[in-house]
Design a protein around this motif. Structure first.
Motif, PDB file in Angstrom:
ATOM      1  N   LEU A 136       0.801  -1.218   0.000  1.00 26.70           N
ATOM      2  CA  LEU A 136       0.000   0.000   0.000  1.00 26.70           C
ATOM      3  C   LEU A 136       0.836   1.271   0.000  1.00 26.70           C
ATOM      4  O   LEU A 136       0.564   2.203  -0.755  1.00 26.70           O
ATOM      5  CB  LEU A 136      -0.926   0.001   1.224  1.00 26.70           C
ATOM      6  CG  LEU A 136      -2.152  -0.902   1.130  1.00 26.70           C
ATOM      7  CD1 LEU A 136      -2.893  -0.904   2.455  1.00 26.70           C
ATOM      8  CD2 LEU A 136      -3.072  -0.468   0.017  1.00 26.70           C
ATOM      9  N   HIS A 137       1.864   1.324   0.869  1.00 24.76           N
ATOM     10  CA  HIS A 137       2.624   2.567   0.981  1.00 24.76           C
ATOM     11  C   HIS A 137       3.570   2.782  -0.200  1.00 24.76           C
ATOM     12  O   HIS A 137       4.186   3.820  -0.315  1.00 24.76           O
ATOM     13  CB  HIS A 137       3.405   2.603   2.296  1.00 24.76           C
ATOM     14  CG  HIS A 137       4.250   1.382   2.533  1.00 24.76           C
ATOM     15  ND1 HIS A 137       3.719   0.188   2.952  1.00 24.76           N
ATOM     16  CD2 HIS A 137       5.575   1.187   2.396  1.00 24.76           C
ATOM     17  CE1 HIS A 137       4.695  -0.707   3.079  1.00 24.76           C
ATOM     18  NE2 HIS A 137       5.820  -0.123   2.742  1.00 24.76           N
ATOM     19  N   LEU A 156       2.468   2.395  -3.463  1.00 23.23           N
ATOM     20  CA  LEU A 156       1.662   2.556  -4.670  1.00 23.23           C
ATOM     21  C   LEU A 156       1.842   3.936  -5.293  1.00 23.23           C
ATOM     22  O   LEU A 156       1.903   4.948  -4.604  1.00 23.23           O
ATOM     23  CB  LEU A 156       0.183   2.356  -4.341  1.00 23.23           C
ATOM     24  CG  LEU A 156      -0.239   0.974  -3.841  1.00 23.23           C
ATOM     25  CD1 LEU A 156      -1.712   0.991  -3.468  1.00 23.23           C
ATOM     26  CD2 LEU A 156       0.037  -0.096  -4.885  1.00 23.23           C
ATOM     27  N   SER A 212       0.194   6.879  -7.904  1.00 27.42           N
ATOM     28  CA  SER A 212      -1.180   7.376  -8.023  1.00 27.42           C
ATOM     29  C   SER A 212      -1.990   6.530  -9.006  1.00 27.42           C
ATOM     30  O   SER A 212      -3.180   6.298  -8.811  1.00 27.42           O
ATOM     31  CB  SER A 212      -1.185   8.841  -8.452  1.00 27.42           C
ATOM     32  OG  SER A 212      -0.459   8.999  -9.654  1.00 27.42           O
ATOM     33  N   GLN A 267      -1.652   3.347  -9.499  1.00 29.17           N
ATOM     34  CA  GLN A 267      -1.929   2.027  -8.922  1.00 29.17           C
ATOM     35  C   GLN A 267      -2.981   2.073  -7.817  1.00 29.17           C
ATOM     36  O   GLN A 267      -3.370   1.027  -7.299  1.00 29.17           O
ATOM     37  CB  GLN A 267      -0.634   1.431  -8.345  1.00 29.17           C
ATOM     38  CG  GLN A 267       0.397   1.090  -9.403  1.00 29.17           C
ATOM     39  CD  GLN A 267       1.732   0.700  -8.773  1.00 29.17           C
ATOM     40  OE1 GLN A 267       2.147   1.264  -7.765  1.00 29.17           O
ATOM     41  NE2 GLN A 267       2.410  -0.264  -9.376  1.00 29.17           N
ATOM     42  N   LYS A 268      -3.462   3.257  -7.461  1.00 31.86           N
ATOM     43  CA  LYS A 268      -4.392   3.372  -6.344  1.00 31.86           C
ATOM     44  C   LYS A 268      -5.844   3.107  -6.738  1.00 31.86           C
ATOM     45  O   LYS A 268      -6.759   3.357  -5.964  1.00 31.86           O
ATOM     46  CB  LYS A 268      -4.256   4.749  -5.682  1.00 31.86           C
ATOM     47  CG  LYS A 268      -2.950   4.891  -4.917  1.00 31.86           C
ATOM     48  CD  LYS A 268      -2.868   6.185  -4.138  1.00 31.86           C
ATOM     49  CE  LYS A 268      -1.560   6.240  -3.334  1.00 31.86           C
ATOM     50  NZ  LYS A 268      -1.441   7.471  -2.541  1.00 31.86           N
ATOM     51  N   ARG A 269      -6.047   2.584  -7.942  1.00 29.30           N
ATOM     52  CA  ARG A 269      -7.376   2.134  -8.368  1.00 29.30           C
ATOM     53  C   ARG A 269      -7.538   0.687  -7.906  1.00 29.30           C
ATOM     54  O   ARG A 269      -6.689  -0.153  -8.190  1.00 29.30           O
ATOM     55  CB  ARG A 269      -7.504   2.234  -9.886  1.00 29.30           C
ATOM     56  CG  ARG A 269      -7.516   3.671 -10.379  1.00 29.30           C
ATOM     57  CD  ARG A 269      -7.279   3.756 -11.880  1.00 29.30           C
ATOM     58  NE  ARG A 269      -8.277   3.027 -12.656  1.00 29.30           N
ATOM     59  CZ  ARG A 269      -9.476   3.498 -12.971  1.00 29.30           C
ATOM     60  NH1 ARG A 269      -9.841   4.706 -12.552  1.00 29.30           N
ATOM     61  NH2 ARG A 269     -10.324   2.792 -13.699  1.00 29.30           N
ATOM     62  N   GLY A 302     -10.941   2.158   2.089  1.00 21.27           N
ATOM     63  CA  GLY A 302     -10.057   2.501   0.976  1.00 21.27           C
ATOM     64  C   GLY A 302     -10.007   3.995   0.742  1.00 21.27           C
ATOM     65  O   GLY A 302      -8.941   4.578   0.530  1.00 21.27           O
ATOM     66  N   TYR A 331      -7.875   5.750   3.170  1.00 20.94           N
ATOM     67  CA  TYR A 331      -6.443   5.589   2.899  1.00 20.94           C
ATOM     68  C   TYR A 331      -6.001   6.391   1.671  1.00 20.94           C
ATOM     69  O   TYR A 331      -4.826   6.692   1.498  1.00 20.94           O
ATOM     70  CB  TYR A 331      -6.105   4.104   2.692  1.00 20.94           C
ATOM     71  CG  TYR A 331      -4.618   3.840   2.691  1.00 20.94           C
ATOM     72  CD1 TYR A 331      -3.916   3.718   3.886  1.00 20.94           C
ATOM     73  CD2 TYR A 331      -3.902   3.771   1.494  1.00 20.94           C
ATOM     74  CE1 TYR A 331      -2.549   3.515   3.885  1.00 20.94           C
ATOM     75  CE2 TYR A 331      -2.534   3.569   1.489  1.00 20.94           C
ATOM     76  CZ  TYR A 331      -1.860   3.447   2.686  1.00 20.94           C
ATOM     77  OH  TYR A 331      -0.502   3.254   2.682  1.00 20.94           O
ATOM     78  N   LEU A 374      -7.459   5.499  -1.612  1.00 16.56           N
ATOM     79  CA  LEU A 374      -7.607   4.601  -2.754  1.00 16.56           C
ATOM     80  C   LEU A 374      -8.954   4.834  -3.438  1.00 16.56           C
ATOM     81  O   LEU A 374      -9.937   5.212  -2.797  1.00 16.56           O
ATOM     82  CB  LEU A 374      -7.517   3.141  -2.303  1.00 16.56           C
ATOM     83  CG  LEU A 374      -6.252   2.759  -1.508  1.00 16.56           C
ATOM     84  CD1 LEU A 374      -6.359   1.321  -1.012  1.00 16.56           C
ATOM     85  CD2 LEU A 374      -5.003   2.929  -2.364  1.00 16.56           C
ATOM     86  N   GLU A 375      -8.993   4.598  -4.735  1.00 16.41           N
ATOM     87  CA  GLU A 375     -10.222   4.792  -5.515  1.00 16.41           C
ATOM     88  C   GLU A 375     -10.808   3.438  -5.896  1.00 16.41           C
ATOM     89  O   GLU A 375     -10.181   2.664  -6.623  1.00 16.41           O
ATOM     90  CB  GLU A 375      -9.915   5.602  -6.783  1.00 16.41           C
ATOM     91  CG  GLU A 375     -11.119   5.794  -7.679  1.00 16.41           C
ATOM     92  CD  GLU A 375     -10.747   6.300  -9.073  1.00 16.41           C
ATOM     93  OE1 GLU A 375     -11.662   6.354  -9.921  1.00 16.41           O
ATOM     94  OE2 GLU A 375      -9.559   6.600  -9.313  1.00 16.41           O
ATOM     95  N   CYS A 391      -6.238  -1.583 -12.751  1.00 12.46           N
ATOM     96  CA  CYS A 391      -6.186  -1.508 -11.285  1.00 12.46           C
ATOM     97  C   CYS A 391      -4.838  -1.966 -10.754  1.00 12.46           C
ATOM     98  O   CYS A 391      -4.190  -2.833 -11.342  1.00 12.46           O
ATOM     99  CB  CYS A 391      -7.294  -2.370 -10.679  1.00 12.46           C
ATOM    100  SG  CYS A 391      -8.925  -1.736 -11.048  1.00 12.46           S
TER     101      CYS A 391
END
Length: 436
Positions: free
Chosen positions: A15-16, A18, A20, A22-24, A49, A52, A54-55, A90
């Motif tokens: 997660l940390h 990713l 922008s 990759q945040k799908r 999500g 945090y 995330l989309e 994604c």
């Protein structure tokens, strides 16, 4: 916080790491009978999500008869997810259920992107929002415990060396050696963090005992995440606390002194929000923080009655209280956000379930006077009126009783002090010998 060379993250980054792009994310939930509950939990996962950063591009409730040992869900569904990942570009697939390390590794290979579960996302949100030293220690501790069984997949880039030594046995490859080293490092970190947490816990215990000596009644605001606990604390006490429309906006307990309309001073604490399917690592790690709720005299159980899932959220909070051994505490059910309701049906249902209820809107300061009246009433139930005859040789006890209790009458007879006084429960044992 701690300087440590940790193992590399599992493939595709975590997660940390990713970008922008990759945040799908795609969310996956499974159900055997109750599709509605699965959809509700996916909505909550979407909120996690969003908190945090995330989309969510797709939420996929999957009917399932049996769970696959290798991939958790069937091969056909895995192929479908792979196609959706490519179509929507994604970077992460998030499972609402906890998946095993082996299933996680297999799924990442098959779908072509990072695969995490609800636990890892919650850990990410907590790590992002922790502010105090104690909260950061707790998060780090929970993260290490989560990471431990997932080490085997982290060193697949190292080739396995085999050689025929004496006896023709195989020696361990670089990957196996590195896993053992990582385990030792993480065990050492867990021990170190646990000691730090124990030290902080002792300091908290000292502070709690000092508060108890003052005899000031304590209230803890508890409830599901994002129901308005911090807003209520802010409105009552003008506390400088973070108020956000996000899950887990508050991770660190905030305690403020507050004076009720009858001049009674109290301590009011905002606690971390509860959530369904909370990772067991976090229940253990946050036990010391949640002890603020356990140790309070009275609990304010805040419920967002405008939320369609209000009943389930309230039940989840009650379950966590049972786990903490706080189920028998006096509780006021505070029905928040009543101004957003078109129908009072939810309020009626809550009043049937919870005997002591107050309707408020913390944000718009509606009903706060009724809440304070109920709080005053509950404090009076914590106290007991006693008639005492205390020798003046025990005047220190008289002073303490007069300081911490509410004196209704006071007289002197020969060398004795005659008192009728309303006292808090913690004084009962001290004065028991002098009760008339």
């Amino acid at each position: 916080m701690h300087e440590l060379t940790l193992p590399p993250k599992p493939g595709y980054g975590r997660l940390h790491d990713l970008t922008s792009e990759q945040k799908r994310i795609i969310l996956i939930g499974t159900y055997q009978q109750n599709k509605e509950e699965c959809i509700t939990l996916l909505d909550e996962l979407e909120e996690l999500g969003r908190t945090y950063g995330l989309e969510t591009v797709l939420k996929l409730p999957c009917p399932i008869k049996t769970f696959d040992a290798g991939t958790f869900i069937g091969k056909g569904k895995v192929e479908e997810i792979r196609a959706l990942v490519e179509e929507h570009k994604c970077g992460v697939v998030v499972f609402d259920d906890e998946i095993s390390p082996q299933q996680q590794r297999n799924l990442e290979k098959l779908v072509g992107c990072s695969v995490i579960d609800r636990t890892e996302l919650i850990l990410g949100v907590f790590a992002q929002r922790a502010q105090t030293r104690e909260a950061k220690i707790q998060i780090e501790l929970a993260s290490f415990r989560y990471q431990m069984p997932r080490l085997r997949g982290l060193w697949t880039h190292l080739h396995r060396q085999r050689s025929g030594g004496a006896g023709g046995g195989a020696v361990k490859g670089e990957g196996e050696k590195q896993i053992e080293l990582d385990r030792r490092i993480i065990r050492h970190q867990i021990e170190k963090l646990q000691k730090e947490l124990d030290t902080v816990g002792k300091q908290r215990g000292v502070q709690r005992r000092l508060r108890e000596r003052t005899g000031i009644p304590t209230f803890a605001i508890i409830g599901y995440t994002n129901v308005g606990k911090s807003t209520l604390l802010k409105k009552l006490t003008d506390a400088d606390v973070l108020v956000e429309d996000k899950l887990f906006a508050t991770l660190d307990p905030t305690t403020r002194k507050f004076v009720l309309p009858n001049k009674q001073a109290i301590l009011l604490t905002d606690t971390v929000g509860f959530i369904r399917k909370i990772p067991h690592q976090l229940v253990a790690a946050f036990k010391s923080t949640l002890e603020e709720a356990v140790e309070a005299d009275i609990l304010l159980h805040l419920i967002d009655v405008s939320n369609p899932q209000a009943e389930m959220q309230a039940e989840a909070t009650v379950e966590v209280l049972k786990e903490l051994g706080a189920a028998k505490h006096p509780v006021i059910a505070v029905l928040n956000k009543v101004d957003r309701l078109e129908s009072k049906a939810m309020i009626y249902r809550m009043k049937v379930k919870y005997p002591k209820t107050v309707e408020i809107s913390a944000l718009n300061e509606v009903g706060l006077d009724l809440l304070m009246e109920r709080m005053i009433r509950e404090i009076s139930l914590l106290r007991k009126v006693v008639h005492l005859r205390v020798p003046q040789s025990h005047y220190a006890l008289v002073s303490e009783t007069m300081r911490e209790g509410k004196v209704l009458s006071c007289d002197y007879e020969e060398n004795d002090v005659l008192l009728t006084v309303e006292i808090p429960h913690h004084l009962e044992r001290k004065v028991a010998h002098f009760v008339v």
